[in-house]
Design an enzyme around this catalytic site. Structure first.
Site, PDB file in Angstrom:
ATOM      1  N   LYS A  22       0.833  -1.207   0.000  1.00 33.84           N
ATOM      2  CA  LYS A  22       0.000   0.000   0.000  1.00 33.84           C
ATOM      3  C   LYS A  22       0.867   1.256   0.000  1.00 33.84           C
ATOM      4  CE  LYS A  22      -1.655   1.485   4.103  1.00 33.84           C
ATOM      5  NZ  LYS A  22      -1.374   2.869   4.500  1.00 33.84           N
ATOM      6  N   ASN A  23       1.849   1.295   0.909  1.00 33.32           N
ATOM      7  CA  ASN A  23       2.603   2.539   1.085  1.00 33.32           C
ATOM      8  C   ASN A  23       3.615   2.789  -0.023  1.00 33.32           C
ATOM      9  OD1 ASN A  23       1.076   3.082   3.284  1.00 33.32           O
ATOM     10  ND2 ASN A  23       2.643   2.534   4.803  1.00 33.32           N
ATOM     11  N   CYS A 117      -4.788  12.999  13.481  1.00 31.29           N
ATOM     12  CA  CYS A 117      -4.959  11.614  13.058  1.00 31.29           C
ATOM     13  C   CYS A 117      -4.980  10.753  14.301  1.00 31.29           C
ATOM     14  CB  CYS A 117      -3.790  11.283  12.144  1.00 31.29           C
ATOM     15  SG  CYS A 117      -3.476   9.559  11.905  1.00 31.29           S
ATOM     16  N   ARG A 122       0.869  14.308  13.327  1.00 30.15           N
ATOM     17  CA  ARG A 122       1.316  14.118  11.948  1.00 30.15           C
ATOM     18  C   ARG A 122       1.246  15.399  11.107  1.00 30.15           C
ATOM     19  NH1 ARG A 122      -1.076   8.568   9.727  1.00 30.15           N
ATOM     20  NH2 ARG A 122       0.772   8.652   8.435  1.00 30.15           N
ATOM     21  N   ASP A 305       4.886   0.393  11.939  1.00 34.16           N
ATOM     22  CA  ASP A 305       3.707  -0.288  11.382  1.00 34.16           C
ATOM     23  C   ASP A 305       3.634  -1.764  11.790  1.00 34.16           C
ATOM     24  OD1 ASP A 305       2.968   2.054  10.214  1.00 34.16           O
ATOM     25  OD2 ASP A 305       3.632   1.532   8.196  1.00 34.16           O
ATOM     26  N   ARG A 397      -8.739  -0.573   4.475  1.00 33.46           N
ATOM     27  CA  ARG A 397      -7.904   0.470   3.862  1.00 33.46           C
ATOM     28  C   ARG A 397      -6.540  -0.084   3.485  1.00 33.46           C
ATOM     29  NH1 ARG A 397      -7.480   5.865   7.167  1.00 33.46           N
ATOM     30  NH2 ARG A 397      -6.055   6.128   5.436  1.00 33.46           N
TER      31      ARG A 397
HETATM   32  N1  EPU Z   1       6.499  14.540  10.913  1.00 35.68           N
HETATM   33  C1  EPU Z   1       6.485  15.888  11.204  1.00 35.68           C
HETATM   34  N2  EPU Z   1       6.426  16.776  10.164  1.00 35.68           N
HETATM   35  C2  EPU Z   1       6.339  16.377   8.866  1.00 35.68           C
HETATM   36  C3  EPU Z   1       6.352  15.005   8.577  1.00 35.68           C
HETATM   37  C4  EPU Z   1       6.424  14.103   9.628  1.00 35.68           C
HETATM   38  O1  EPU Z   1       6.542  16.277  12.375  1.00 35.68           O
HETATM   39  O2  EPU Z   1       6.284  17.259   7.979  1.00 35.68           O
HETATM   40  C5  EPU Z   1       6.597  13.553  12.011  1.00 35.68           C
HETATM   41  C6  EPU Z   1       5.337  12.703  12.148  1.00 35.68           C
HETATM   42  O3  EPU Z   1       4.349  13.340  12.921  1.00 35.68           O
HETATM   43  C7  EPU Z   1       5.869  11.448  12.774  1.00 35.68           C
HETATM   44  C8  EPU Z   1       7.265  11.312  12.150  1.00 35.68           C
HETATM   45  O4  EPU Z   1       7.594  12.609  11.684  1.00 35.68           O
HETATM   46  O5  EPU Z   1       5.988  11.602  14.160  1.00 35.68           O
HETATM   47  C9  EPU Z   1       7.361  10.333  11.005  1.00 35.68           C
HETATM   48  O6  EPU Z   1       6.291  10.527  10.105  1.00 35.68           O
HETATM   49  P1  EPU Z   1       6.356  10.197   8.550  1.00 35.68           P
HETATM   50  O7  EPU Z   1       6.213  11.475   7.804  1.00 35.68           O
HETATM   51  O8  EPU Z   1       7.535   9.352   8.258  1.00 35.68           O
HETATM   52  O9  EPU Z   1       5.037   9.341   8.372  1.00 35.68           O
HETATM   53  P2  EPU Z   1       4.115   9.366   7.093  1.00 35.68           P
HETATM   54  O10 EPU Z   1       4.954   9.584   5.904  1.00 35.68           O
HETATM   55  O11 EPU Z   1       2.967  10.273   7.341  1.00 35.68           O
HETATM   56  C10 EPU Z   1       4.302   6.836   6.472  1.00 35.68           C
HETATM   57  C11 EPU Z   1       3.353   5.687   6.290  1.00 35.68           C
HETATM   58  C12 EPU Z   1       2.817   5.261   7.643  1.00 35.68           C
HETATM   59  C13 EPU Z   1       4.003   4.854   8.515  1.00 35.68           C
HETATM   60  C14 EPU Z   1       4.993   6.024   8.621  1.00 35.68           C
HETATM   61  C15 EPU Z   1       6.251   5.685   9.395  1.00 35.68           C
HETATM   62  C16 EPU Z   1       2.456   6.101   4.092  1.00 35.68           C
HETATM   63  C17 EPU Z   1       1.307   6.478   3.241  1.00 35.68           C
HETATM   64  N3  EPU Z   1       2.277   6.120   5.416  1.00 35.68           N
HETATM   65  O12 EPU Z   1       3.552   7.888   7.078  1.00 35.68           O
HETATM   66  O13 EPU Z   1       1.984   4.133   7.418  1.00 35.68           O
HETATM   67  O14 EPU Z   1       3.565   4.513   9.795  1.00 35.68           O
HETATM   68  O15 EPU Z   1       5.387   6.454   7.295  1.00 35.68           O
HETATM   69  O16 EPU Z   1       6.914   4.621   8.806  1.00 35.68           O
HETATM   70  O17 EPU Z   1       3.512   5.757   3.574  1.00 35.68           O
HETATM   71  C18 EPU Z   1       0.263   2.594   7.909  1.00 35.68           C
HETATM   72  O18 EPU Z   1       0.473   2.071   6.797  1.00 35.68           O
HETATM   73  O19 EPU Z   1      -0.478   2.065   8.771  1.00 35.68           O
HETATM   74  C19 EPU Z   1       0.888   3.890   8.217  1.00 35.68           C
HETATM   75  C20 EPU Z   1       0.444   4.685   9.166  1.00 35.68           C
END
Ligand code: EPU
Length: 421
Positions: A22-23, A117, A122, A305, A397
């Site tokens: 998915k990701n 969320c 996030r 995850d 999802r």
């Molecule tokens: N963060 C910030 N600012 C930003 C971006 C991130 O503070 O601009 C913080 C987040 O709040 C979090 C940390 O940095 O505490 C890491 O977040 P990241 O941005 O890496 O997460 P994401 O990209 O929103 C993806 C996956 C998630 C997975 C995380 C961590 C996708 C679509 N989602 O989320 O997947 O948990 O990386 O590996 O790729 C899931 O599949 O169940 C899921 C939640």
């Protein structure tokens, strides 16, 4: 809303085919916005989040066909809207992944700001900071990120923390920017590598993906390409946890064990026997699991995850496990539900102490996010008696036909449709 009914106690034996990730698929679908040519994808999982992304792209004018066997064709030759509306973004935060591609190809984007969320705040400040460093003018107006740039310019960007979708958004923005972009402190997840590989097939010039410094030399235009989405390491890990908890022996086909090192090590520590080939994993479990604590980390560390599913395994383990969630501030929603099934778990901030009990007992439970729901399914497979997992739209999802796959290896699990429920 659909529910899952599980009668615990069956061992799991047989073969399961792992779906595409998915990701990885979500950013890859959004990358279709970067060219007027057709992108052909294989191994795209049939999931609600994929449907939402195709709807979002469709609203912008991207034509798509989702055929059988996970083949999706996309064409963004006639994009007429540069907006991601609130009603779609609020159901799927990953919608933010259209921001980089839209801005980079069309010089403009209006993307609803994702709200809070279930698993944490996030924010997307790092996506915005990176795009601003590339010369974009960005304002937050009426709940939308409104971004403009004549042509993005290459820049040196260091994100404050490692962010997966942030790295993906900035990589997609940089491929059509003028000059060289370097992304420091970049995420190294296999899903980033998969996206980079597609972009390179489209004509992008990217180096260093898979490491924490990615260099992108912008090009004037990208072209069509064909790509197979990498296997879902989290789906695979979830099935392995299920075998760890319920016992039995399964073979996972079309898996990517090379992307699952930390998870496989942890499961072996818990007592599972695991053997891997290039694209398969055989695992068996014939005893009570051993307690195994861990800290979640960015790749190649243990993925957040997998935290909930590994916690479910620990609830019935011999011993006490200390688990620390380092990535999200509120990712323990499954704990209270597992406790209702008889688990012994104490939470203190980011730390959970899980004292294994010999057996859980079935109960009616529900969870408010995807991986939390998966942990309840695992607990239900191992528990004594019947477990009903409610609100499984979270599971839908991110897991393709989860109950069918589990039933095919002997689990007693049924979906109760909303009408019948
Ligand atoms: N963060 C910030 N600012 C930003 C971006 C991130 O503070 O601009 C913080 C987040 O709040 C979090 C940390 O940095 O505490 C890491 O977040 P990241 O941005 O890496 O997460 P994401 O990209 O929103 C993806 C996956 C998630 C997975 C995380 C961590 C996708 C679509 N989602 O989320 O997947 O948990 O990386 O590996 O790729 C899931 O599949 O169940 C899921 C939640």
């Amino acid at each position: 809303m659909d529910k899952l009914q599980i009668v615990g106690g069956n061992r799991l034996n047989g073969e399961i085919t792992v779906s595409g990730a998915k990701n990885a698929a979500l950013p890859i679908l959004c990358a279709s916005l970067l060219t007027a040519d057709t992108i052909t994808l294989q191994n795209v999982p049939d999931l609600n989040d994929i449907g939402t992304t195709l709807r979002l792209l469709g609203r912008m004018g991207v034509q798509s066909e989702h055929g059988h066997d996970g083949v999706v064709q996309l064409n963004a030759a006639q994009v007429h809207s540069l907006e991601a509306p609130y009603e779609l973004v609020k159901t799927m935060r990953a919608s933010i992944l259209v921001l980089g591609p839209l801005l980079s190809r069309f010089g403009e984007a209006r993307v609803s700001l994702p709200g809070g969320c279930a698993i944490g705040q996030r924010p997307v400040d790092q996506h915005i900071k990176g795009l601003e460093a590339m010369g974009a003018e960005i304002k937050i107006e009426h709940g939308f990120v409104v971004a403009k740039a004549k042509r993005l310019k290459g820049a040196s960007i260091r994100t404050d923390m490692v962010t997966v979708t942030g790295t993906e958004n900035l990589m997609m923005a940089a491929v059509l920017a003028e000059g060289r972009t370097t992304l420091e402190n970049a995420a190294r997840e296999p899903e980033i590598v998969d996206l980079a590989e597609l972009l390179i097939k489209m004509g992008a010039r990217i180096q260093g993906h898979g490491g924490d410094r990615i260099t992108i030399d912008g090009v004037d235009a990208l072209h069509g390409a064909s790509h197979q989405v990498v296997a879902d390491r989290i789906e695979a890990g979830t099935f392995l946890c299920a075998v760890g908890a319920a016992g039995g022996e399964i073979v996972l086909r079309r898996a990517a064990p090379g992307t699952m090192g930390a998870t496989l090590d942890k499961l072996q520590e818990a007592g599972l026997s695991i053997e891997c080939g290039d694209d398969w994993i055989r695992c068996s479990m014939n005893k009570r699991p051993r307690a195994t604590g861990f800290r979640t980390r960015e790749y190649p560390g243990l993925p957040t995850d997998m935290q909930a599913q590994l916690m479910a395994l620990n609830t019935i383990a011999d011993g006490t496990a200390v688990i620390v969630e380092n990535i999200f501030e509120n990712r323990y929603m499954h704990v209270q539900e597992l406790v209702r099934m008889g688990a012994q778990i104490d939470i203190d901030g980011h730390t959970a102490v899980v004292t294994g009990v010999p057996q859980l007992s079935g109960a009616t439970v529900m969870a408010t996010d995807l991986r939390a729901s998966a942990s309840l399914v695992i607990a239900g497979l191992a528990a004594f008696g019947e477990t009903t997992v409610e609100r499984i739209y979270h599971l839908d999802r991110g897991y393709e036909r989860m109950e069918e796959k589990l039933r095919s290896v002997g689990a007693n699990i049924q979906r109760v449709k909303r009408e019948a429920a």
